[in-house]
Motif scaffolding. Structure first.
Motif, PDB file in Angstrom:
ATOM      1  N   UNK A  54     -46.545 -19.500 -47.685  1.00 14.33           N
ATOM      2  CA  UNK A  54     -46.509 -19.314 -49.042  1.00 14.33           C
ATOM      3  C   UNK A  54     -46.325 -18.104 -49.372  1.00 14.33           C
ATOM      4  N   UNK A  55     -46.606 -17.080 -48.658  1.00 15.01           N
ATOM      5  CA  UNK A  55     -46.529 -15.587 -49.170  1.00 15.01           C
ATOM      6  C   UNK A  55     -45.429 -14.805 -48.679  1.00 15.01           C
ATOM      7  N   UNK A  56     -44.929 -13.756 -49.310  1.00 13.12           N
ATOM      8  CA  UNK A  56     -43.919 -12.720 -48.540  1.00 13.12           C
ATOM      9  C   UNK A  56     -44.691 -12.146 -47.505  1.00 13.12           C
ATOM     10  N   UNK A  57     -43.850 -11.349 -46.491  1.00  7.45           N
ATOM     11  CA  UNK A  57     -44.182 -10.745 -45.394  1.00  7.45           C
ATOM     12  C   UNK A  57     -45.272  -9.689 -45.730  1.00  7.45           C
ATOM     13  N   UNK A  58     -44.715  -8.807 -46.994  1.00  7.34           N
ATOM     14  CA  UNK A  58     -45.659  -7.977 -47.272  1.00  7.34           C
ATOM     15  C   UNK A  58     -47.223  -8.272 -47.507  1.00  7.34           C
ATOM     16  N   UNK A  59     -47.404  -9.485 -48.079  1.00 12.12           N
ATOM     17  CA  UNK A  59     -48.789  -9.766 -48.385  1.00 12.12           C
ATOM     18  C   UNK A  59     -49.280 -10.656 -47.167  1.00 12.12           C
ATOM     19  N   UNK A  60     -48.572 -11.108 -46.228  1.00 13.33           N
ATOM     20  CA  UNK A  60     -48.957 -11.661 -45.116  1.00 13.33           C
ATOM     21  C   UNK A  60     -49.595 -10.560 -44.073  1.00 13.33           C
ATOM     22  N   UNK A  61     -48.999  -9.254 -44.130  1.00  9.77           N
ATOM     23  CA  UNK A  61     -49.523  -8.002 -43.375  1.00  9.77           C
ATOM     24  C   UNK A  61     -50.430  -7.562 -44.237  1.00  9.77           C
ATOM     25  N   UNK A  62     -50.836  -7.662 -45.435  1.00 10.26           N
ATOM     26  CA  UNK A  62     -51.709  -7.531 -46.280  1.00 10.26           C
ATOM     27  C   UNK A  62     -53.206  -8.048 -45.858  1.00 10.26           C
ATOM     28  N   UNK A  63     -52.829  -9.372 -45.740  1.00 12.17           N
ATOM     29  CA  UNK A  63     -54.079 -10.177 -45.127  1.00 12.17           C
ATOM     30  C   UNK A  63     -54.257  -9.874 -43.984  1.00 12.17           C
ATOM     31  N   UNK A  64     -53.642  -9.803 -42.862  1.00 10.88           N
ATOM     32  CA  UNK A  64     -53.864  -9.310 -41.582  1.00 10.88           C
ATOM     33  C   UNK A  64     -54.526  -7.895 -41.265  1.00 10.88           C
ATOM     34  N   UNK A  65     -54.123  -7.027 -42.378  1.00 14.01           N
ATOM     35  CA  UNK A  65     -54.855  -5.783 -42.474  1.00 14.01           C
ATOM     36  C   UNK A  65     -56.338  -5.665 -43.064  1.00 14.01           C
ATOM     37  N   UNK A  66     -56.586  -6.388 -43.976  1.00 10.44           N
ATOM     38  CA  UNK A  66     -58.012  -6.310 -44.634  1.00 10.44           C
ATOM     39  C   UNK A  66     -58.837  -7.186 -43.850  1.00 10.44           C
ATOM     40  N   UNK A  67     -58.464  -8.332 -43.187  1.00  9.20           N
ATOM     41  CA  UNK A  67     -59.289  -9.207 -42.483  1.00  9.20           C
ATOM     42  C   UNK A  67     -59.625  -8.523 -40.978  1.00  9.20           C
ATOM     43  N   UNK A  68     -58.851  -7.449 -40.706  1.00 11.19           N
ATOM     44  CA  UNK A  68     -59.322  -6.780 -39.642  1.00 11.19           C
ATOM     45  C   UNK A  68     -60.538  -6.109 -39.824  1.00 11.19           C
TER      46      UNK A  68
END
Length: 625
Positions: free
Chosen positions: A344-358
């Motif tokens: 659904x989302x571009x790479x930048x936002x995918x990385x952002x999801x992984x970062x904050x949920x960490x």
């Protein structure tokens, strides 16, 4: 004989609870969460520091346990089940098509969390195979946790809660917290009691939960229970707070009597209160948060720091390796789960999801405490887990804010689909009022598409789904569909609503035969014929009101503003000085419209419809926010 109670240890802990936020506030440019400061303060006065508390105090131990369960109660209170179970698919920005079932938050979040859990299991088996830990199952649960208490404020501060990115992160965090608590409770029962009847007691607790929720829900609907609570929830009564706390203690005691982990009972009680109370307008939530974070929870985190065994962690060289491996694994498993959202989302936002949920805080420490209690976690591993929590909570929000700078800088706009003269006129009026407006126009449909300063034109070949699919409109606050044909207007409004994730959708169509179909799809319909008659009637009956609503005065506006600041919870309107010439016309709360009076009490989350000059309304929006 009166039992002697030594208040000196409690005095030290409460003073630390007061000092921690004050000291952290004075540290410039470093946003250190207060919880981290509390843990570090506990380390300072504990055996790893100056050892000021001496022998363990039974009263402090009780307050620590109660603070622990209260923290789990508030974790349950933060759960918003609406994020998981929506009536329509959630919309995600980005090109490409995908199945509707995969677009639902519950499905996407479940796939993401499942990938996280699988990656956590692989990482845990590898770390256990290296001889650094003994129990890979509990470590997998540790790595799969996230922190809704960190995610919520970070998204709120960046204004991302209502975006596709924010909704994706919240759904993953909600499901992750909920599932981890149940898996942890089940595993503890299996480890301590084995596979037997005791495992069924968790199902019994869930059945009791459902029964209690249904009874309380029916009481809200068919008995004046909510009115009684409202009347007795002020001054010395505080019935709403007492009732919520009583429910928490009931489920904690019930879980304990059934032999189930008590955090499950506390978590369930919080989830019930969350389901029964209004998330935005409820007064009980700030009261419960104030009680918990004002006293009980700081004691828990400070005592976690007191019990922190730094010597046990670094007694052997493998301790440093364990900390490094856990930190690396903590990030990798979350990035593995975030890959689901690349659909659904571009790479930048995918990385952002992984970062904050960490970022991990409350739940990871809860797992470590329970593991230590039942012998699955050593003091060294517990200390390593706490260090992982501190590092991720310090680093992840900072990295996330850098990743979403471009998302945050983009303000929401109003999207108008249509090329008619009425659509053009609406766009011109909205631009004149300072709104960001974009028009989606199909030249083949006719209409004026000449450029206008401040108006963005998005041309499409037609209003077909294939052409609309490739529109990149960015963040949209409101969608207005002004396509003439009824069936086409309904289809376009539904398609664009689902693709862009817009809640406020208005349709303007002529000769509508089935208006109910628009309502069933949560689309507000404006019928031109009926609107003209209604306006004529209003002009006859209330000419001054019509003059106000049509904004004939160039500097007189009507806008909706949100009550966001906690200080307005429960305050009467006659106690508030409104800026300038602002007038409150109505108050919207939980879908109900109220005409305000002097004794009307505001609640956080209320939407106020106000009239006044542009400058005064802007001041009021800042005042209430």
């Amino acid at each position: 004989m009166e039992q002697h109670v030594d208040f000196f240890p409690l005095l030290i802990v409460t003073l630390l609870a007061v000092a921690a936020p004050v000291v952290l506030h004075r540290i410039p440019r470093i946003a250190i969460p207060i919880v981290v400061g509390e843990i570090l303060a506990g380390v300072l006065v504990g055996p790893s520091g100056f050892d000021l508390l001496g022998e363990p105090d039974p009263w402090l131990e009780f307050l620590k346990v109660f603070g622990f369960t209260y923290l789990m109660f508030l974790c349950g209170l933060e759960i918003d089940f609406n994020l998981l179970f929506r009536e329509r698919p959630a919309a995600f920005s980005g090109p490409g098509s995908r199945p509707a079932w995969l677009s639902r938050p519950a499905t996407a979040a479940a796939l993401s969390w499942g990938a996280t859990l699988a990656a956590s299991g692989i990482a845990s088996l590898w770390i256990a195979g290296a001889g650094l830990v003994e129990n890979a199952v509990l470590l997998a649960l540790v790595l799969s946790t996230t922190s809704l208490g960190v995610v919520l404020p970070v998204l709120g501060e960046r204004g991302l809660s209502g975006t596709a990115l924010g909704q994706s992160i919240l759904a993953v965090a909600v499901l992750g917290d909920f599932a981890t608590v149940f898996l942890l409770s089940g595993y503890v029962v299996i480890y301590t009691e084995g596979l037997g009847f005791d495992l069924l007691l968790i199902l019994l607790l869930l059945a009791i939960t459902f029964l209690v929720y249904r009874l309380m829900h029916l009481s809200q609907r068919h008995l004046p229970l909510e009115r009684w609570i409202e009347e007795l929830s002020h001054a010395t009564g505080q019935l709403d707070t007492r009732g919520a706390l009583a429910l928490a203690v009931v489920f904690i005691a019930l879980a304990q009597s059934l032999g189930v982990e008590i955090i499950l009972g506390a978590f369930i009680a919080g989830a019930i209160v969350s389901l029964l109370s209004d998330r935005e307008g409820s007064l009980v939530r700030p009261k419960l948060n104030a009680l918990g974070y004002g006293f009980f929870i700081p004691i828990f985190f400070i005592m976690v720091g007191v019990d922190f065994d730094l010597e046990a962690l670094f007694r052997e060289p493998s301790g440093r390796n364990l900390v490094l491996l856990l930190i690396v694994a903590a990030f990798l498993v979350k990035f593995a789960g975030a890959l689901v959202y690349k659909i659904f989302l571009p790479w930048r936002q995918v990385v952002a999801i992984g970062t904050l949920t960490s970022a991990r805080l409350s739940l990871i420490i809860a797992v470590a405490e329970i593991g230590l209690e039942i012998g699955l976690v050593t003091p060294a591993l517990r200390s390593a887990i706490i260090l992982v929590s501190i590092v991720t909570v310090l680093v992840c929000p900072v990295l996330f804010n850098r990743l979403v700078e471009r998302v945050e800088s983009e303000e929401g706009k109003i999207l108008i689909v249509g090329a008619s003269a009425q659509a053009r006129l609406l766009a011109e009026r909205m631009v004149a009022h300072g709104e960001r407006v974009a028009m989606v126009t199909a030249p083949a449909a006719g209409g004026e598409t000449a450029p206008l300063a401040g108006l963005e034109i998005i041309p499409v070949a037609s209003y077909s789904d294939s052409d609309l699919e490739h529109i990149e409109a960015g963040r949209v606050n409101a969608l207005v569909c002004m396509v003439e044909a009824e069936a086409e207007c309904l289809r376009v409004a539904t398609t664009m609503r689902d693709r862009l994730g817009v809640d406020n959708v208005v349709a303007y169509a002529g000769a509508v035969q089935e208006p109910g179909e628009f309502g069933r799809r949560d689309i507000r319909l404006v019928d031109p014929t009926l609107s003209s008659v209604t306006m004529l009637e209003a002009l006859v009956r209330n000419p001054d009101l019509v003059s106000l609503l049509t904004e004939e005065e160039p500097n007189r506006l009507i806008r909706d503003i949100r009550v966001a600041h906690r200080s307005f919870d429960g305050r009467r309107l006659d106690q508030i000085r409104l800026p300038g010439d602002v007038l409150i016309i109505s108050i919207s709360r939980s879908g109900l419209i109220t005409i305000p009076h002097g004794d009307t009490r505001l609640r956080r989350g209320d939407r106020l419809t106000v009239a006044g000059s542009r400058e005064a309304i802007e001041e009021a929006a800042e005042y209430f926010g």
